[in-house]
Design a protein around this motif. Structure first.
Motif, PDB file in Angstrom:
ATOM      1  N   VAL A 151     102.181  59.456  32.062  1.00  0.00           N
ATOM      2  CA  VAL A 151     102.960  60.407  32.532  1.00  0.00           C
ATOM      3  C   VAL A 151     102.565  61.153  33.746  1.00  0.00           C
ATOM      4  CG1 VAL A 151     104.304  60.842  30.309  1.00  0.00           C
ATOM      5  CG2 VAL A 151     102.314  62.332  31.128  1.00  0.00           C
ATOM      6  N   GLY A 152     101.232  60.612  34.240  1.00  0.00           N
ATOM      7  CA  GLY A 152     100.704  61.300  35.381  1.00  0.00           C
ATOM      8  C   GLY A 152      99.429  62.324  35.150  1.00  0.00           C
ATOM      9  N   LEU A 153      99.058  62.458  34.006  1.00  0.00           N
ATOM     10  CA  LEU A 153      97.866  63.480  33.733  1.00  0.00           C
ATOM     11  C   LEU A 153      96.533  62.419  33.930  1.00  0.00           C
ATOM     12  CD1 LEU A 153      99.414  65.277  30.933  1.00  0.00           C
ATOM     13  CD2 LEU A 153      98.586  66.270  33.152  1.00  0.00           C
ATOM     14  N   ASP A 154      95.485  63.197  34.220  1.00  0.00           N
ATOM     15  CA  ASP A 154      94.005  62.730  34.140  1.00  0.00           C
ATOM     16  C   ASP A 154      93.558  62.934  32.695  1.00  0.00           C
ATOM     17  OD1 ASP A 154      91.462  62.431  34.423  1.00  0.00           O
ATOM     18  OD2 ASP A 154      91.120  63.549  35.904  1.00  0.00           O
ATOM     19  N   PRO A 155      93.317  61.902  32.132  1.00  0.00           N
ATOM     20  CA  PRO A 155      93.018  61.845  30.836  1.00  0.00           C
ATOM     21  C   PRO A 155      91.875  62.794  30.656  1.00  0.00           C
ATOM     22  CG  PRO A 155      93.438  59.554  31.415  1.00  0.00           C
ATOM     23  CD  PRO A 155      93.367  60.531  32.553  1.00  0.00           C
ATOM     24  N   ASP A 156      90.713  63.081  31.385  1.00  0.00           N
ATOM     25  CA  ASP A 156      89.871  63.641  31.077  1.00  0.00           C
ATOM     26  C   ASP A 156      90.153  65.258  31.014  1.00  0.00           C
ATOM     27  OD1 ASP A 156      88.051  61.505  31.391  1.00  0.00           O
ATOM     28  OD2 ASP A 156      87.592  61.814  33.569  1.00  0.00           O
ATOM     29  N   GLY A 157      91.009  65.598  31.454  1.00  0.00           N
ATOM     30  CA  GLY A 157      91.570  66.970  31.427  1.00  0.00           C
ATOM     31  C   GLY A 157      92.592  67.384  30.101  1.00  0.00           C
ATOM     32  N   VAL A 158      92.563  66.200  29.341  1.00  0.00           N
ATOM     33  CA  VAL A 158      93.639  66.349  27.950  1.00  0.00           C
ATOM     34  C   VAL A 158      92.815  66.523  26.930  1.00  0.00           C
ATOM     35  CG1 VAL A 158      95.222  65.104  27.023  1.00  0.00           C
ATOM     36  CG2 VAL A 158      95.288  64.899  29.383  1.00  0.00           C
ATOM     37  N   PRO A 159      93.213  67.493  25.966  1.00  0.00           N
ATOM     38  CA  PRO A 159      92.578  67.634  24.939  1.00  0.00           C
ATOM     39  C   PRO A 159      92.317  66.193  23.981  1.00  0.00           C
ATOM     40  CG  PRO A 159      94.097  69.323  25.198  1.00  0.00           C
ATOM     41  CD  PRO A 159      94.304  68.461  26.177  1.00  0.00           C
ATOM     42  N   ALA A 160      90.995  66.030  23.308  1.00  0.00           N
ATOM     43  CA  ALA A 160      90.607  64.890  22.784  1.00  0.00           C
ATOM     44  C   ALA A 160      90.573  64.955  21.271  1.00  0.00           C
ATOM     45  CB  ALA A 160      89.421  64.088  23.572  1.00  0.00           C
ATOM     46  N   THR A 161      90.582  66.431  20.773  1.00  0.00           N
ATOM     47  CA  THR A 161      90.465  66.609  19.506  1.00  0.00           C
ATOM     48  C   THR A 161      91.215  67.813  18.805  1.00  0.00           C
ATOM     49  OG1 THR A 161      88.626  68.396  19.652  1.00  0.00           O
ATOM     50  CG2 THR A 161      87.832  66.153  19.637  1.00  0.00           C
ATOM     51  N   THR A 162      91.383  67.693  17.491  1.00  0.00           N
ATOM     52  CA  THR A 162      92.313  68.956  17.098  1.00  0.00           C
ATOM     53  C   THR A 162      91.921  70.436  17.473  1.00  0.00           C
ATOM     54  OG1 THR A 162      91.225  68.724  15.113  1.00  0.00           O
ATOM     55  CG2 THR A 162      93.442  67.515  15.105  1.00  0.00           C
ATOM     56  N   ALA A 163      90.537  70.355  17.783  1.00  0.00           N
ATOM     57  CA  ALA A 163      89.952  71.638  18.011  1.00  0.00           C
ATOM     58  C   ALA A 163      90.249  72.020  19.547  1.00  0.00           C
ATOM     59  CB  ALA A 163      88.447  71.840  17.881  1.00  0.00           C
ATOM     60  N   GLU A 164      90.120  71.033  20.195  1.00  0.00           N
ATOM     61  CA  GLU A 164      90.419  71.130  21.676  1.00  0.00           C
ATOM     62  C   GLU A 164      91.901  71.495  21.811  1.00  0.00           C
ATOM     63  OE1 GLU A 164      89.054  67.828  24.219  1.00  0.00           O
ATOM     64  OE2 GLU A 164      87.007  68.104  23.745  1.00  0.00           O
ATOM     65  N   LEU A 165      92.831  70.844  21.049  1.00  0.00           N
ATOM     66  CA  LEU A 165      94.010  71.213  20.989  1.00  0.00           C
ATOM     67  C   LEU A 165      94.522  72.584  20.712  1.00  0.00           C
ATOM     68  CD1 LEU A 165      96.754  69.678  21.778  1.00  0.00           C
ATOM     69  CD2 LEU A 165      97.050  69.101  19.288  1.00  0.00           C
ATOM     70  N   ALA A 166      93.663  73.143  19.696  1.00  0.00           N
ATOM     71  CA  ALA A 166      94.078  74.246  19.207  1.00  0.00           C
ATOM     72  C   ALA A 166      93.591  75.178  20.458  1.00  0.00           C
ATOM     73  CB  ALA A 166      93.245  74.477  17.856  1.00  0.00           C
TER      74      ALA A 166
END
Length: 315
Positions: A151-166
């Motif tokens: 959808v156009g996001l840089d994957p490196d700037g997207v949460p990669a774990t549930t802790a990062e999501l929280a």
């Protein structure tokens, strides 16, 4: 012989096994409630779509996109992503208070929509009894950096774990509010327009599903909407009961519903690609079970709200 294209995720992924579960529909409604809490994001939807008149169409388009990116070929997934990016690049919204005009494809807005969606899928699936342990949950979140890229996001700037999501939700929480657009979404999801003959069915079926999706939101979302929800243990039991009931419908029957993404994938890759909760990667820890007995929510796994933060949405 050329090997069949398994797509972006493939049968070895958590996503492949999880997205065929019928509770994804409840999760999708939760995502709409959650996404509407970001005023700039929901404004972009309301000012650029016929959501009020065609919410079912929007849900089906989202479901088709998720189905295509999960079970379609790599080419089909990339094509679907390119189409979404192109549409978003042409759309904008206006802040009624400041007059600011902004694009709906701003990275911050795309990231909110992505995180609210992925969290909703993972939260509802786990809380309803789908066997995803902690390691598999982290893997699921990481896998969806790929859908974020589409959808156009840089994957490196997207949460990669549930802790990062929280952590992301904790950081974004001050930006959330319930404005007129969110009120409109809430009202619509409770009372979608329908033919007079179907009003009783709407009250009996749809409203129960919508209320369950709403109840599964984090506590702060209920506070923002100003509408209470049952205690967390009650919500967990209802999610588990709904999941159990829906999973009694044979998968082959459920997958016959258009556009039949799962069946097409199985025809392309063979019967060994059939989604199955027992094939979720990583061993499921017994302590991660939602229920430790009929109707009893296990403490620490969301029934008492204590573990919601590990699922991504803190109370």
């Amino acid at each position: 012989m050329r090997e069949a294209d398994a797509g972006l995720f493939g049968p070895s992924s958590v996503t492949w096994q999880a997205h065929a579960d019928p509770m994804m529909w409840v999760a999708g409604i939760r995502a709409l409630y959650f996404q509407a809490l970001h005023p700039r994001a929901v404004r972009g939807v309301m000012q650029n779509s016929d959501f009020r008149k065609d919410a079912r169409g929007r849900l089906m388009r989202t479901a088709n996109f998720v189905g295509t990116t999960t079970y379609g070929t790599t080419q089909a997934a990339e094509k679907a992503g390119a189409r979404v990016r192109k549409i978003h690049s042409m759309l904008s919204a206006t802040d009624p208070d400041t007059g600011e005009r902004y694009g709906v494809d701003e990275p911050d807005l795309l990231l909110w929509v992505h995180c609210a969606e992925i969290d909703s899928y993972l939260h509802v699936l786990r809380r309803s009894g789908f066997p995803i342990g902690d390691a598999a949950a982290d893997r699921y979140v990481a896998e969806h950096r790929e859908s974020a890229r589409l959808v156009g996001l840089d994957p490196d700037g997207v949460p990669a774990t549930t802790a990062e999501l929280a952590a992301y939700f904790e950081k974004t929480r001050p930006e959330l509010t319930v404005g007129p657009e969110a009120r409109a979404v809430d009202d619509f999801l409770l009372r979608p327009p329908t033919r007079a003959l179907l009003v009783p069915a709407r009250a009996l079926l749809w409203r129960r599903v919508a209320n369950l999706a709403y109840a599964s939101l984090p506590r702060y979302a209920h506070e923002l909407y100003g509408r209470p929800a049952p205690p967390p243990p009650t919500v967990t039991r209802r999610l588990a009961a709904t999941g159990t009931l829906l999973r009694l419908v044979p998968a082959r029957v459920r997958w016959q519903l258009p556009p039949k993404h799962v069946l097409r994938a199985m025809a392309r890759l063979g019967p060994g690609s059939r989604p199955d909760p027992r094939h979720v990667p990583y061993k499921v820890d017994r302590r991660d079970a939602i229920l430790d007995g009929p109707g009893r929510a296990q403490r620490g796994n969301g029934g008492d709200g204590a573990r919601c933060q590990r699922w991504g949405t803190p109370d």
